[in-house]
Design a protein around this motif. Structure first.
Motif, PDB file in Angstrom:
ATOM      1  N   ARG A  53      42.101  -4.869  82.796  1.00 21.54           N
ATOM      2  CA  ARG A  53      43.193  -5.752  82.879  1.00 21.54           C
ATOM      3  C   ARG A  53      42.865  -7.310  83.187  1.00 21.54           C
ATOM      4  NH1 ARG A  53      47.565  -2.633  84.506  1.00 21.54           N
ATOM      5  NH2 ARG A  53      48.676  -4.320  85.627  1.00 21.54           N
ATOM      6  N   GLN A  54      41.622  -7.251  83.168  1.00 22.92           N
ATOM      7  CA  GLN A  54      41.205  -8.854  83.218  1.00 22.92           C
ATOM      8  C   GLN A  54      41.736  -9.957  82.289  1.00 22.92           C
ATOM      9  OE1 GLN A  54      36.997  -9.772  83.413  1.00 22.92           O
ATOM     10  NE2 GLN A  54      36.545  -8.361  85.317  1.00 22.92           N
ATOM     11  N   ALA A  55      41.701  -9.762  81.128  1.00 24.23           N
ATOM     12  CA  ALA A  55      42.434 -10.612  79.965  1.00 24.23           C
ATOM     13  C   ALA A  55      43.848 -10.485  80.134  1.00 24.23           C
ATOM     14  CB  ALA A  55      42.294  -9.969  78.619  1.00 24.23           C
ATOM     15  N   MET A  56      44.462  -9.810  80.586  1.00 20.40           N
ATOM     16  CA  MET A  56      45.961  -9.725  80.984  1.00 20.40           C
ATOM     17  C   MET A  56      46.184 -10.555  82.260  1.00 20.40           C
ATOM     18  SD  MET A  56      48.641  -8.431  83.158  1.00 20.40           S
ATOM     19  CE  MET A  56      47.882  -6.871  83.831  1.00 20.40           C
ATOM     20  N   HIS A  57      45.366 -10.370  83.223  1.00 23.87           N
ATOM     21  CA  HIS A  57      45.685 -11.259  84.432  1.00 23.87           C
ATOM     22  C   HIS A  57      45.251 -12.567  84.489  1.00 23.87           C
ATOM     23  CE1 HIS A  57      46.732  -8.095  87.243  1.00 23.87           C
ATOM     24  NE2 HIS A  57      45.411  -7.264  86.947  1.00 23.87           N
TER      25      HIS A  57
END
Length: 331
Positions: A123-127
């Motif tokens: 979920r890093q890119a989304m956050h």
């Protein structure tokens, strides 16, 4: 630092980091002070019945509903503190210890590293993206400041979401860093096994508290029942009850953990039910267009056929778990 990996169902788990000691007032940063003030203001608004049309209570009510929709994975990552330069140096010098506790009977030890890595990176890119868009949106909410009396709710919401995504992003990077250095000490917890088993054996928190602690043999039997209900791993089965979050939090003296567990259980329950309802709708549609005597379910391979709703599977687990408990009492 102690982390807990708590399976909510047989496919989804909540990560929770034990909160470090509270900082002294003199050690608090500006961000700490703003966060504390915001939490105190929100709590005061929830109880304020004197505002015209009770607008404060209404705003906090809608706000709490919105926060319940934030994915539990995000809330879990937010419990992990940011990776400061001081802590990073301590990790590299071998002075920092990390322990990951989990119920070994309901979560295989060899699966834990992959689950942690997925939580850290997926979920890093989304956050990062949503944090940036929240910041970009802040200036566009400025005109709402012209409304008298009522504060600029859209602006403060965007501030909260930007902060929330930032916290989740820093937590995920901290977790990714310690995983890259093979630091977590994976520790199966017999206490968690007992609490999970009690939650499946008994229908309520009160009865679970009053009943004797499950034995190791009972725990192993109930874990096998859960495994059978997954239909060779093709079905997602709940292993944690909403009311059981309080018992886990009490067991480890972590009161803040309770709300995280309850939120995660509710979201996973809704996701499983939604998936089942969608599957049933597809079955109905295909049933209406299928050849006489043939349904969509009949055409499915044996290993993916539906074996009942989540409620039915949960009922069977409880029935078999109660049978295990009664056999233990007889012995």
């Amino acid at each position: 630092m102690r982390l807990f990996l708590l399976p909510i169902s047989t496919r989804r788990s909540l990560l929770y980091c034990e909160k470090l000691h509270e900082k002294a007032v003199s050690e608090r940063t500006l961000l700490d002070k703003v966060t504390i003030k915001a939490n105190e203001t929100w709590a005061a608004w929830e109880k304020d019945s004197k505002a015209p049309w009770q607008w404060k209570k209404k705003i906090t009510g809608y706000g709490n509903l919105a926060m319940k929709r934030i994915p539990y994975e995000e809330w879990g990552l937010k419990t992990i503190p940011a990776l400061t330069a001081r802590r990073k140096k301590a990790i590299l010098d071998g002075k920092e210890e990390y322990t990951v506790m989990f119920p070994g009977l309901y979560l295989q030890k060899e699966e834990v590293p992959n689950i942690l890595r997925k939580l850290a990176t997926q979920r890093q890119a989304m956050h990062k993206s949503k944090m940036i868009w929240s910041i970009i949106g802040m200036p566009f909410s400025a005109p709402f400041m012209l409304i008298p009396v009522i504060p600029n709710i859209p602006f403060f919401y965007l501030v909260f979401r930007a902060y929330s995504h930032w916290k989740a992003l820093t937590g995920s990077k901290h977790l990714e860093f310690i995983l890259s250095h093979n630091l977590p000490n994976l520790t199966p917890s017999a206490e968690l096994d007992e609490v999970y088993t009690a939650g499946l054996m008994y229908p309520s928190r009160a009865l679970s508290r009053a009943a004797p602690r499950p034995t190791r043999e009972q725990a192993e039997s109930v874990a096998k029942v859960v495994e059978q209900q997954t239909n060779n791993g093709t079905e997602d089965v709940m292993v944690l009850q909403r009311w059981n979050g309080k018992l886990i939090a009490e067991q480890f003296k972590l009161p803040d953990m309770e709300v995280e567990i309850e939120r995660a259980v509710e979201q996973v329950e809704n996701a499983i039910k939604g998936k089942e309802e969608l599957m049933e709708e597809k079955m109905e549609l295909e049933r209406a267009t299928a050849a006489p005597g043939m349904t969509a379910k009949d055409a499915l391979p044996e290993h993916v056929k539906i074996v009942g709703t989540e409620e039915e599977r949960e009922r069977r687990i409880h029935e078999k778990a109660e049978g295990v408990a009664k056999e233990g009492e007889k012995k």
